[in-house]
Every structure is written in C-alpha cells, then in structure tokens.
Motif scaffolding. Sequence first.
Motif, mmCIF file in Angstrom:
data_model
loop_
_atom_site.group_PDB
_atom_site.id
_atom_site.type_symbol
_atom_site.label_atom_id
_atom_site.label_comp_id
_atom_site.label_asym_id
_atom_site.label_seq_id
_atom_site.Cartn_x
_atom_site.Cartn_y
_atom_site.Cartn_z
ATOM 1 N N GLN A 76 18.450 -2.376 23.463
ATOM 2 C CA GLN A 76 19.360 -1.251 23.352
ATOM 3 C C GLN A 76 18.844 -0.240 22.339
ATOM 4 O O GLN A 76 18.086 -0.590 21.443
ATOM 5 N N LEU A 77 19.261 0.999 22.528
ATOM 6 C CA LEU A 77 18.873 2.069 21.624
ATOM 7 C C LEU A 77 20.118 2.723 21.056
ATOM 8 O O LEU A 77 21.078 2.983 21.791
ATOM 9 N N GLN A 78 20.088 3.000 19.767
ATOM 10 C CA GLN A 78 21.218 3.625 19.088
ATOM 11 C C GLN A 78 20.725 4.870 18.383
ATOM 12 O O GLN A 78 20.006 4.785 17.391
ATOM 13 N N ALA A 79 21.137 6.030 18.897
ATOM 14 C CA ALA A 79 20.715 7.302 18.318
ATOM 15 C C ALA A 79 21.746 7.796 17.311
ATOM 16 O O ALA A 79 22.948 7.564 17.456
ATOM 17 N N SER A 80 21.249 8.502 16.298
ATOM 18 C CA SER A 80 22.128 9.066 15.282
ATOM 19 C C SER A 80 21.450 10.278 14.655
ATOM 20 O O SER A 80 20.263 10.528 14.882
ATOM 21 N N GLY A 81 22.223 11.009 13.855
ATOM 22 C CA GLY A 81 21.657 12.112 13.095
ATOM 23 C C GLY A 81 21.982 13.494 13.603
ATOM 24 O O GLY A 81 21.627 14.488 12.970
ATOM 25 N N GLY A 82 22.661 13.587 14.733
ATOM 26 C CA GLY A 82 23.019 14.898 15.242
ATOM 27 C C GLY A 82 24.096 15.556 14.395
ATOM 28 O O GLY A 82 24.656 14.944 13.486
ATOM 29 N N ASN B 223 11.610 -0.729 13.825
ATOM 30 C CA ASN B 223 12.024 -0.533 15.227
ATOM 31 C C ASN B 223 12.773 0.789 15.404
ATOM 32 O O ASN B 223 13.810 0.841 16.092
ATOM 33 N N THR B 224 12.262 1.831 14.801
ATOM 34 C CA THR B 224 12.964 3.112 14.798
ATOM 35 C C THR B 224 12.017 4.257 15.126
ATOM 36 O O THR B 224 10.864 4.262 14.667
ATOM 37 N N VAL B 225 12.513 5.188 15.916
ATOM 38 C CA VAL B 225 11.776 6.409 16.205
ATOM 39 C C VAL B 225 12.597 7.589 15.660
ATOM 40 O O VAL B 225 13.831 7.545 15.662
ATOM 41 N N TYR B 226 11.901 8.590 15.182
ATOM 42 C CA TYR B 226 12.533 9.737 14.555
ATOM 43 C C TYR B 226 12.136 11.036 15.265
ATOM 44 O O TYR B 226 11.076 11.128 15.880
ATOM 45 N N LEU B 227 13.000 12.013 15.128
ATOM 46 C CA LEU B 227 12.672 13.359 15.571
ATOM 47 C C LEU B 227 13.095 14.313 14.458
ATOM 48 O O LEU B 227 14.283 14.537 14.249
ATOM 49 N N GLN B 228 12.119 14.815 13.733
ATOM 50 C CA GLN B 228 12.368 15.806 12.697
ATOM 51 C C GLN B 228 12.345 17.181 13.333
ATOM 52 O O GLN B 228 11.348 17.589 13.915
ATOM 53 N N MET B 229 13.466 17.887 13.227
ATOM 54 C CA MET B 229 13.605 19.190 13.858
ATOM 55 C C MET B 229 13.756 20.249 12.785
ATOM 56 O O MET B 229 14.647 20.149 11.932
ATOM 57 N N SER B 230 12.886 21.238 12.826
ATOM 58 C CA SER B 230 12.908 22.326 11.856
ATOM 59 C C SER B 230 12.958 23.662 12.595
ATOM 60 O O SER B 230 12.688 23.733 13.789
ATOM 61 N N SER B 231 13.282 24.703 11.850
ATOM 62 C CA SER B 231 13.370 26.051 12.428
ATOM 63 C C SER B 231 14.193 26.033 13.712
ATOM 64 O O SER B 231 13.796 26.592 14.743
ATOM 65 N N LEU B 232 15.333 25.388 13.639
ATOM 66 C CA LEU B 232 16.156 25.217 14.834
ATOM 67 C C LEU B 232 16.661 26.557 15.354
ATOM 68 O O LEU B 232 16.975 27.470 14.598
ATOM 69 N N LEU C 139 16.790 13.297 13.621
ATOM 70 C CA LEU C 139 17.419 12.307 14.474
ATOM 71 C C LEU C 139 16.707 10.969 14.312
ATOM 72 O O LEU C 139 15.494 10.919 14.098
ATOM 73 N N SER C 140 17.478 9.907 14.427
ATOM 74 C CA SER C 140 16.935 8.555 14.379
ATOM 75 C C SER C 140 17.372 7.793 15.615
ATOM 76 O O SER C 140 18.439 8.063 16.173
ATOM 77 N N CYS C 141 16.562 6.845 16.006
ATOM 78 C CA CYS C 141 16.895 6.006 17.155
ATOM 79 C C CYS C 141 16.424 4.599 16.834
ATOM 80 O O CYS C 141 15.216 4.340 16.738
ATOM 81 N N ALA C 142 17.376 3.699 16.648
ATOM 82 C CA ALA C 142 17.065 2.321 16.306
ATOM 83 C C ALA C 142 17.079 1.470 17.576
ATOM 84 O O ALA C 142 18.018 1.546 18.372
ATOM 85 N N ALA C 143 16.053 0.659 17.723
ATOM 86 C CA ALA C 143 15.920 -0.187 18.909
ATOM 87 C C ALA C 143 16.133 -1.651 18.538
ATOM 88 O O ALA C 143 15.707 -2.091 17.466
ATOM 89 N N SER C 144 16.760 -2.364 19.417
ATOM 90 C CA SER C 144 16.899 -3.803 19.248
ATOM 91 C C SER C 144 16.002 -4.491 20.270
ATOM 92 O O SER C 144 15.688 -3.933 21.311
ATOM 93 N N GLY C 145 15.544 -5.677 19.947
ATOM 94 C CA GLY C 145 14.675 -6.390 20.865
ATOM 95 C C GLY C 145 13.240 -6.416 20.366
ATOM 96 O O GLY C 145 12.865 -5.691 19.449
#
Length: 126
Positions: free
Chosen positions: A1-7, A75-84, A18-24
């Motif tokens: 499963q994936l759990q996204a957060s940070g919006g 077990n985490t992937v990130y998305l750093q967003m700048s100059s939105l 944004l962060s996305c934590a994965a289980s498994g």
Amino acid sequence: QLQASGGGLVQAGGSLRLSCAASGATFNRRDMAWFRQAPGKEREFVAAVRWRGAVPVYADSVRGRFTISRDNAKNTVYLQMSSLKFEDTAVYYCAMSETSSVILSELRKAYQYDTWGQGTQVTVSS
C-alpha cells in the motif's frame, strides 16, 4: 500500500514537499512515480525515479521546478515542488511499478504502475 501526504494550499511561487510511504518488501525493487489529475482533465505523468538509481524522469511542465527522490531505507518517495504555478493545482498520486523491469520509454505510462496511493490535494492560489 501507498500513503501519500504533504499536500495543501500554497501561493504561486511557493513550495511544497509531498511524501509517499510504502508498505511491503518490494519497494526497493520497484520504480516509483508521481502523477496528477486536475479537475476535468486526465491523469498525467509528473515524475519517476528508478529503483536502480538512474537519472529521474520528468514531465516537461515540471522539469527544473520539481525534484523526485526516494529513501529506500524508509520506503518513501518524495516530490519537492518549487516555484509552484496555478496550473500545478491537482490531486497528486504516487504509484509503484508492477515489475522491476520497466523500460525507460514506458516510465511515463500509468499502466506500468499497479499500486496507487489515495491522492493528496495541492492547491496553488494565483
């Protein structure tokens, strides 16, 4: 499963991560990606990072402003967003590839990913 957060809500020109934590146990051998879907539009590719550590892939619309990264120990992937920009407003989804052998030209294709997070809303005010 994936759990996204940070919006959240941010002004144009601002930043969010944004962060996305994965289980498994398969995270370390799967490519990870972020997609987004704006109201009334189709889901579109944003960025992807290979499990083997190759150079990330970005959509033209975000290249130079967004950075995707992963921490295999967490077990985490990130998305750093700048100059939105206002047009970055969307629900952002993280996704895990179905296999460990996605070829480079297929990384942008949603059908290569079989596990999706629940989405996190990013709203950029102009």
